[in-house]
Design a protein around this motif. Sequence first.
Motif, PDB file in Angstrom:
ATOM      1  N   ARG A  92       9.250  26.483   9.338  1.00  0.00           N
ATOM      2  CA  ARG A  92       9.637  26.306  10.462  1.00  0.00           C
ATOM      3  C   ARG A  92      10.049  27.519  11.247  1.00  0.00           C
ATOM      4  O   ARG A  92       9.711  28.117  12.211  1.00  0.00           O
ATOM      5  N   GLU A 125       6.869  29.615  11.727  1.00  0.00           N
ATOM      6  CA  GLU A 125       5.936  29.411  12.893  1.00  0.00           C
ATOM      7  C   GLU A 125       6.575  30.128  14.275  1.00  0.00           C
ATOM      8  O   GLU A 125       5.750  30.356  14.867  1.00  0.00           O
ATOM      9  N   GLU A 142       6.185  27.009  27.405  1.00  0.00           N
ATOM     10  CA  GLU A 142       6.183  27.425  25.951  1.00  0.00           C
ATOM     11  C   GLU A 142       6.851  28.785  25.617  1.00  0.00           C
ATOM     12  O   GLU A 142       7.412  28.998  24.793  1.00  0.00           O
ATOM     13  N   GLN A 152       4.200  24.514  18.837  1.00  0.00           N
ATOM     14  CA  GLN A 152       3.901  23.144  18.454  1.00  0.00           C
ATOM     15  C   GLN A 152       4.854  22.016  18.369  1.00  0.00           C
ATOM     16  O   GLN A 152       4.859  21.135  17.944  1.00  0.00           O
ATOM     17  N   HIS A 153       6.013  22.674  18.469  1.00  0.00           N
ATOM     18  CA  HIS A 153       7.436  21.817  18.381  1.00  0.00           C
ATOM     19  C   HIS A 153       8.023  21.733  19.852  1.00  0.00           C
ATOM     20  O   HIS A 153       9.104  21.126  19.744  1.00  0.00           O
ATOM     21  N   ASP A 159       7.006  19.456  22.276  1.00  0.00           N
ATOM     22  CA  ASP A 159       7.452  18.192  22.608  1.00  0.00           C
ATOM     23  C   ASP A 159       8.410  17.573  21.978  1.00  0.00           C
ATOM     24  O   ASP A 159       9.212  16.586  22.360  1.00  0.00           O
TER      25      ASP A 159
END
Length: 219
Positions: free
Chosen positions: A50, A53, A126, A138-139, A141
């Motif tokens: 995580r 990312e 974003e 990508q996280h 949402d």
Amino acid sequence: MHRRRRTALVLSAAIVAAAPLLTGCGSEAHPGAAAVVDGRRITVAQLESRVNEVRSAQRAASKDDAQYEQVVANTGTLTRDTLHGMVLDRVLDRAAKNAGVSVTRKDSQQMRAALEQQAGGSEALETAWLTNYGVAPQHLDDSLRTEIEARKLASALGADMNTTDGKAAFWKAMSAASKQLDVDLNPRYGTWDVQKSSRVDAKTPWLREVTATGTQQPA
């Protein structure tokens, strides 16, 4: 953009000095685990993935190496902040379930559309979440779902988060959920105590930390 987005977050001052504790003693009973929540591990590998990312997204958003290095320097507690958020999300999930709260896909879609309009588009939103909260695109949402869940929990509890009593009611529910889940942090990441989480400097969209004097910390 930053000021407008802040007004959209109803839990902008969620913690007060008298907030109930969410504690976990931490142990070496679970090798390879960054934390154990309700018997389920958040592994060190999952945490590192995580964090990587976020770092990848930060690098992509930086215009050059110097800017990226400055971003890294300004987010030196990213690993602990990320773990804090991962654990707190699970605690919130349990507290929401205890209160009969659920979040639909439509809820998340509506919030994203509204925030994108405020931000000036999907990419801008974003970037804002990445910059202010360390949330990789990508996280996003998942992060928005958590924001909604926190709002709904406060509403279900009848907790006005602009009042001391409201905050106390919210954190009483969170504390009860944390005890049910038996949160256990790997000592290398500290101990699980929301009242002292300012030491970790964690920043999440739905959670803002308030010092003992009642002054909101910079986001």
